[in-house]
Design an enzyme around this catalytic site. Structure first.
Site, PDB file in Angstrom:
ATOM      1  N   HIS A 114      12.765  86.339  32.779  1.00 17.80           N
ATOM      2  CA  HIS A 114      14.068  86.640  32.181  1.00 17.80           C
ATOM      3  C   HIS A 114      15.180  85.759  32.743  1.00 17.80           C
ATOM      4  O   HIS A 114      16.352  85.926  32.375  1.00 17.80           O
ATOM      5  CB  HIS A 114      14.384  88.129  32.424  1.00 17.80           C
ATOM      6  N   LYS A 116      17.776  82.614  33.511  1.00 17.27           N
ATOM      7  CA  LYS A 116      18.466  81.572  32.747  1.00 17.27           C
ATOM      8  C   LYS A 116      19.084  80.598  33.756  1.00 17.27           C
ATOM      9  O   LYS A 116      20.149  80.862  34.325  1.00 17.27           O
ATOM     10  CB  LYS A 116      19.560  82.148  31.852  1.00 17.27           C
ATOM     11  N   ASP A 121      19.704  66.737  37.881  1.00 12.26           N
ATOM     12  CA  ASP A 121      19.743  65.712  38.935  1.00 12.26           C
ATOM     13  C   ASP A 121      19.880  66.303  40.333  1.00 12.26           C
ATOM     14  O   ASP A 121      20.265  65.602  41.273  1.00 12.26           O
ATOM     15  CB  ASP A 121      20.895  64.729  38.684  1.00 12.26           C
ATOM     16  N   HIS A 298      26.362  91.676  26.567  1.00 10.56           N
ATOM     17  CA  HIS A 298      25.127  91.133  27.131  1.00 10.56           C
ATOM     18  C   HIS A 298      25.321  90.666  28.569  1.00 10.56           C
ATOM     19  O   HIS A 298      24.402  90.138  29.186  1.00 10.56           O
ATOM     20  CB  HIS A 298      24.641  89.973  26.254  1.00 10.56           C
ATOM     21  N   LYS A 300      25.988  90.410  32.739  1.00 14.83           N
ATOM     22  CA  LYS A 300      25.428  91.004  33.956  1.00 14.83           C
ATOM     23  C   LYS A 300      26.253  90.470  35.129  1.00 14.83           C
ATOM     24  O   LYS A 300      25.828  89.587  35.881  1.00 14.83           O
ATOM     25  CB  LYS A 300      23.959  90.617  34.154  1.00 14.83           C
ATOM     26  N   ASP A 305      36.032  94.568  45.723  1.00 14.65           N
ATOM     27  CA  ASP A 305      37.214  94.224  46.501  1.00 14.65           C
ATOM     28  C   ASP A 305      37.789  92.890  46.024  1.00 14.65           C
ATOM     29  O   ASP A 305      37.847  92.647  44.823  1.00 14.65           O
ATOM     30  CB  ASP A 305      36.901  94.246  47.989  1.00 14.65           C
TER      31      ASP A 305
END
Length: 408
Positions: A114, A116, A121, A298, A300, A305
């Protein structure tokens, strides 16, 4: 990663939605000189996927080494022309395979790749929750997704770069020893210390099914436990374990302003049902809940603080916290925290509904049974997940089909 080493000297740039994310990734690929490594759960053969396809082919044709890894379940079958043109240009496509299918049954189907991630380089990296599909663009319409990624410059990129090479090598070690040693030689040519690009601290945190099974959740819990003023968690699929729920309730009871931004218009209705089962327990403890209602959420991400923040691929649900392969970046930087906080505050003020106890269904009869079961499932599922079949990640390279001959 295993020791959660904090790396100083980094610069983090928040990217919101496909409108900010895709141009930056495609521009960096266009400027790549040596190497592009990309991992994604979803790659669709739509206008975004075709743009990525074009950028990768152009990079490979000018001599850049290109490796992309997609999830075998998240990404559907591609047209022969799509795959053949990648292979002809020299792009190496790897597919995460959940394992064997005895009698057609896939016992490991819930364990998905899952992540991404993009590393170019060994100098710039991207980590977040945005896939390569048109539904991350606003012009997709009411179902366009709200999401985030982060662009990284500085020494932390070397850590992410090493991880990506190790993941490729681990996934193919049984069949491609020569490629493994080529990667090892390449790694020795990458400087262990990248030049400083800023003043931010960061750490790259993964979740796998062996050594790092709960690292991301532990980072969340440590941040919640340490918070003294505020916590804002924006998460698409919110159904965390009992320990994290308990930390949120304790934080609210000691006076911390705890806010959750959750899906009000989810792409899967069961998500809202599952999350709403926990609303009573949280709101009565002082946690404030906001449902994002403009379109599917979608993201996350989270802040605590004035300094701590995280961006990544991991939801706070059983799949992400106990099954999937995930990756987050955790950041200590006041500037980045302030920027992400401003974005989340704007969502709460302009795009969310504040859920109060009067909005909730009274817990009696079947509603009480359903809530009780959900709450205790959240408490127990990490232990149950350990019973499910595990596996070492395995990658395979799909054969490059010949494109169909066009008729005149």
């Amino acid at each position: 990663m295993s020791d959660w080493k904090w790396t100083s000297g980094n610069k983090f740039d928040l990217l919101e939605n496909g409108e900010e994310f895709y141009p930056r990734v495609f521009a960096c690929i266009a400027n790549a000189k040596r190497e592009v490594i990309l991992e994604t759960f979803i790659l669709f053969e739509d206008k975004v996927g075709l743009q990525l396809h074009e950028a990768l082919i152009a990079a490979a044709r000018r001599g850049v080494e290109v490796d992309i890894t997609i999830d075998g379940w998240g990404s559907p079958d591609f047209s022969p022309r799509f795959m053949a043109s990648l292979a002809e240009a020299g792009v190496r496509v790897h597919v995460f395979d959940p394992g064997p299918r005895p009698f057609g049954w896939r016992p490991k189907v819930l364990r998905r790749m899952h992540r991404k991630i993009v590393v170019i380089d060994g100098e710039v990296a991207f980590v977040g929750g945005i896939n390569y599909s048109a539904d991350h663009l606003a012009d997709y319409g009411p179902e366009a997704k709200q999401d985030y990624s982060v662009e990284i410059h500085g020494p932390l990129v070397a850590e992410i770069h090493r991880f990506c090479h190790a993941a490729l090598a681990e996934g193919q070690r049984h069949s491609q020893y020569r490629q493994w040693w080529r990667w090892r030689r390449h790694l020795r040519n990458v400087a262990d210390e990248m030049p400083n690009a800023g003043s931010a601290q960061g750490t790259f945190v993964i979740r796998d099914n062996r050594r790092h099974m709960n690292d991301i959740e532990r980072h969340y819990r440590i941040a919640i436990r340490a918070a003294r003023k505020r916590i804002v968690i924006a998460n698409a699929y919110f159904f965390p374990g009992y320990g994290l729920i308990k930390e949120l309730k304790r934080a609210a009871r000691r006076g911390v302003d705890v806010r959750l931004i959750l899906q009000g218009e989810p792409d899967m209705p069961i998500v809202k049902i599952a999350a709403s089962m926990l609303y009573h327990h949280l709101i009565r403890s002082g946690v404030r809940i906001f449902e994002y209602c403009e379109r599917p959420f979608h993201g996350k991400v989270a802040v605590a603080d004035d300094e701590w923040a995280t961006v990544g691929s991991s939801n706070l649900d059983p799949l992400s916290l106990a099954l999937n392969l995930e990756a987050n970046v955790v950041i200590r930087d006041r500037g980045f925290n302030a920027e992400l906080s401003k974005k989340l505050e704007h969502l709460m003020q302009h795009s969310c509904k504040h859920i109060v106890e009067d909005d909730l269904e009274e817990l009696k009869g079947w509603a009480w049974v359903r809530s009780f079961a959900a709450y205790h499932f959240a408490r127990r599922y990490p232990g149950w997940a350990s019973w499910l079949p595990r596996h070492v990640p395995r990658l395979f390279t799909p054969p490059a089909p010949r494109p169909a001959t066009e008729k005149a």
